[in-house]
Design a protein around this motif. Structure first.
Motif, PDB file in Angstrom:
ATOM      1  N   GLU A   1      63.964  34.435  35.545  1.00 58.83           N
ATOM      2  CA  GLU A   1      63.821  33.105  36.211  1.00 58.83           C
ATOM      3  C   GLU A   1      63.757  32.035  35.159  1.00 58.83           C
ATOM      4  O   GLU A   1      63.205  32.216  33.849  1.00 58.83           O
ATOM      5  CB  GLU A   1      62.472  32.801  36.744  1.00 58.83           C
ATOM      6  CG  GLU A   1      62.244  34.021  37.969  1.00 58.83           C
ATOM      7  CD  GLU A   1      60.942  33.653  38.662  1.00 58.83           C
ATOM      8  OE1 GLU A   1      60.365  32.573  38.779  1.00 58.83           O
ATOM      9  OE2 GLU A   1      60.261  34.890  39.287  1.00 58.83           O
ATOM     10  N   SER A   2      64.631  30.810  35.374  1.00 56.29           N
ATOM     11  CA  SER A   2      64.754  29.753  34.275  1.00 56.29           C
ATOM     12  C   SER A   2      63.557  29.145  33.977  1.00 56.29           C
ATOM     13  O   SER A   2      63.557  28.503  32.702  1.00 56.29           O
ATOM     14  CB  SER A   2      65.706  28.861  35.159  1.00 56.29           C
ATOM     15  OG  SER A   2      65.281  28.106  36.348  1.00 56.29           O
ATOM     16  N   TRP A   3      62.533  29.059  34.469  1.00 54.41           N
ATOM     17  CA  TRP A   3      61.443  28.113  34.169  1.00 54.41           C
ATOM     18  C   TRP A   3      60.753  28.767  32.885  1.00 54.41           C
ATOM     19  O   TRP A   3      60.056  27.896  32.154  1.00 54.41           O
ATOM     20  CB  TRP A   3      60.215  28.379  35.277  1.00 54.41           C
ATOM     21  CG  TRP A   3      59.636  29.506  35.500  1.00 54.41           C
ATOM     22  CD1 TRP A   3      60.210  30.526  36.597  1.00 54.41           C
ATOM     23  CD2 TRP A   3      58.599  30.222  34.970  1.00 54.41           C
ATOM     24  NE1 TRP A   3      59.441  31.557  36.707  1.00 54.41           N
ATOM     25  CE2 TRP A   3      58.182  31.310  35.663  1.00 54.41           C
ATOM     26  CE3 TRP A   3      57.722  29.707  34.099  1.00 54.41           C
ATOM     27  CZ2 TRP A   3      57.325  32.239  35.311  1.00 54.41           C
ATOM     28  CZ3 TRP A   3      56.564  30.727  33.769  1.00 54.41           C
ATOM     29  CH2 TRP A   3      56.590  31.971  34.259  1.00 54.41           C
ATOM     30  N   ILE A   4      61.104  29.925  32.548  1.00 54.62           N
ATOM     31  CA  ILE A   4      60.410  30.558  31.164  1.00 54.62           C
ATOM     32  C   ILE A   4      60.777  29.813  29.951  1.00 54.62           C
ATOM     33  O   ILE A   4      60.214  29.815  28.856  1.00 54.62           O
ATOM     34  CB  ILE A   4      60.490  31.980  31.135  1.00 54.62           C
ATOM     35  CG1 ILE A   4      61.782  32.444  30.894  1.00 54.62           C
ATOM     36  CG2 ILE A   4      59.985  32.631  32.501  1.00 54.62           C
ATOM     37  CD1 ILE A   4      62.224  33.934  30.552  1.00 54.62           C
ATOM     38  N   ASP A   5      62.043  29.368  30.192  1.00 57.63           N
ATOM     39  CA  ASP A   5      62.524  28.878  29.036  1.00 57.63           C
ATOM     40  C   ASP A   5      61.672  27.524  28.562  1.00 57.63           C
ATOM     41  O   ASP A   5      61.510  27.114  27.507  1.00 57.63           O
ATOM     42  CB  ASP A   5      64.161  28.330  29.342  1.00 57.63           C
ATOM     43  CG  ASP A   5      65.209  29.441  29.232  1.00 57.63           C
ATOM     44  OD1 ASP A   5      64.749  30.489  28.848  1.00 57.63           O
ATOM     45  OD2 ASP A   5      66.274  29.178  29.936  1.00 57.63           O
ATOM     46  N   GLU A   6      61.096  26.882  29.675  1.00 63.46           N
ATOM     47  CA  GLU A   6      60.360  25.556  29.060  1.00 63.46           C
ATOM     48  C   GLU A   6      58.896  26.134  28.835  1.00 63.46           C
ATOM     49  O   GLU A   6      58.217  25.416  28.326  1.00 63.46           O
ATOM     50  CB  GLU A   6      60.149  24.808  30.753  1.00 63.46           C
ATOM     51  CG  GLU A   6      61.524  24.239  31.258  1.00 63.46           C
ATOM     52  CD  GLU A   6      62.560  23.350  30.080  1.00 63.46           C
ATOM     53  OE1 GLU A   6      61.804  22.607  29.224  1.00 63.46           O
ATOM     54  OE2 GLU A   6      63.649  23.497  30.394  1.00 63.46           O
ATOM     55  N   CYS A   7      58.664  27.006  29.061  1.00 66.18           N
ATOM     56  CA  CYS A   7      57.225  27.613  28.571  1.00 66.18           C
ATOM     57  C   CYS A   7      57.169  28.439  27.346  1.00 66.18           C
ATOM     58  O   CYS A   7      56.285  28.648  26.885  1.00 66.18           O
ATOM     59  CB  CYS A   7      56.583  28.558  29.801  1.00 66.18           C
ATOM     60  SG  CYS A   7      56.465  27.433  31.360  1.00 66.18           S
ATOM     61  N   HIS A   8      58.267  29.239  27.190  1.00 65.04           N
ATOM     62  CA  HIS A   8      58.305  30.136  25.978  1.00 65.04           C
ATOM     63  C   HIS A   8      57.923  29.402  24.753  1.00 65.04           C
ATOM     64  O   HIS A   8      58.560  28.078  24.340  1.00 65.04           O
ATOM     65  CB  HIS A   8      59.646  30.617  25.596  1.00 65.04           C
ATOM     66  CG  HIS A   8      59.825  31.440  24.500  1.00 65.04           C
ATOM     67  ND1 HIS A   8      58.796  32.369  24.411  1.00 65.04           N
ATOM     68  CD2 HIS A   8      60.457  31.078  23.328  1.00 65.04           C
ATOM     69  CE1 HIS A   8      59.297  33.056  23.034  1.00 65.04           C
ATOM     70  NE2 HIS A   8      60.205  32.421  22.771  1.00 65.04           N
ATOM     71  N   GLY A   9      56.968  29.716  24.082  1.00 67.77           N
ATOM     72  CA  GLY A   9      56.592  29.021  22.772  1.00 67.77           C
ATOM     73  C   GLY A   9      55.434  27.670  22.904  1.00 67.77           C
ATOM     74  O   GLY A   9      54.822  27.332  21.763  1.00 67.77           O
TER      75      GLY A   9
END
Length: 260
Positions: free
Chosen positions: A125-133
């Motif tokens: 899912e695309s939302w993990i890019d904003e949450c990673h790190g």
């Protein structure tokens, strides 16, 4: 990150709470081995359920709370968490398992504090890019950082050993190797046009319907099903109480083999 046998290896503590279906211990065990084998790191894998772990690491000794397997230090994570434990440079809390309070206290006392990572579940899912790190400030004053494995350049990426692709291509290039592996599990030689399907899932009401569709179809299907919760959906459909490893069931176009 390219493999690098570091001259000054860091110490890693990876904590794993085994829940079900072996995914959690499978990921952490694979991660620990790759950190040791390809990056020259020192890793201790803390596991609360050694019996489940032993299903995928047969050389594990259930009577030993501290041992080493394939270069990885393995420790039984029990209620009496070691009072002598000191954090490594990196502490991984796998899949939101809750670290012992003692571990959190010791981490807060370290100068500098260890890097604290919460290894999350794999997602496309695309939302993990904003949450990673992203950091999450904890009660002990430390930040815990979210690490999201994924398939995009902004995610944490995927576990993949440096030699895996080459080994996979070589293995798949020899059909005899596949036949030999399946023969070891008790599967007789199948027709050349057979399609092989591996099923690993939780309980599903759709699974019996899928198997019935393959059974009544024209093309031969060999369904490989390892021990696990998927069998809970298959037992009533087959009208049996258990399916031990090595069970071979054939009807119509469908062959089912139960794997360990």
């Amino acid at each position: 990150m390219e493999p690098n046998m570091s001259a000054n290896p860091r110490r890693w503590d990876i904590f794993c709470n085994v829940v079900d279906n072996y995914g959690d211990i499978g990921v952490t065990w694979r991660l620990a081995r790759q950190l040791v084998d390809e990056f020259g790191q020192r890793v201790c894998l803390w596991v609360d359920d050694l019996a489940s772990f032993a299903r995928i690491c047969p050389q594990l000794r259930l009577d030993q709370a501290r041992q080493q397997c394939q270069g990885v230090n393995i420790a039984h994570w029990d209620a009496d968490f070691s009072a002598s434990w000191q954090p490594g440079d990196r502490v991984i809390e796998a899949f939101a398992c809750e670290l012992p309070e003692l571990a959190k206290q010791r981490m807060a006392q370290c100068q500098p504090a260890p890097l604290w990572l919460n290894l999350e579940y794999l997602s496309a899912e695309s939302w993990i890019d904003e949450c990673h790190g992203l950091p999450s400030l904890q009660q002990n004053g430390l930040n815990k950082f979210f690490f999201f494995p994924g398939f995009s350049p902004r995610s944490g990426g995927l576990l993949c050993e440096g030699s895996l692709t080459t080994e996979r291509q070589q293995w798949q290039g020899s059909p005899a190797r596949r036949q030999a592996l399946l023969a070891d599990f008790g599967l007789p030689e199948q027709p050349p046009q057979t399609r092989y399907v591996s099923i690993f899932t939780y309980e599903s009401a759709a699974l019996p319907a899928l198997l019935a569709h393959w059974r009544d179809g024209q093309d031969p299907i060999c369904c490989l099903i390892p021990q696990g919760r998927a069998l809970n959906s298959i037992l009533p459909w087959l009208g049996v109480k258990e399916l031990p490893v090595g069970t071979l069931w054939q009807q119509g176009s469908l062959t089912i083999l139960i794997l360990p």
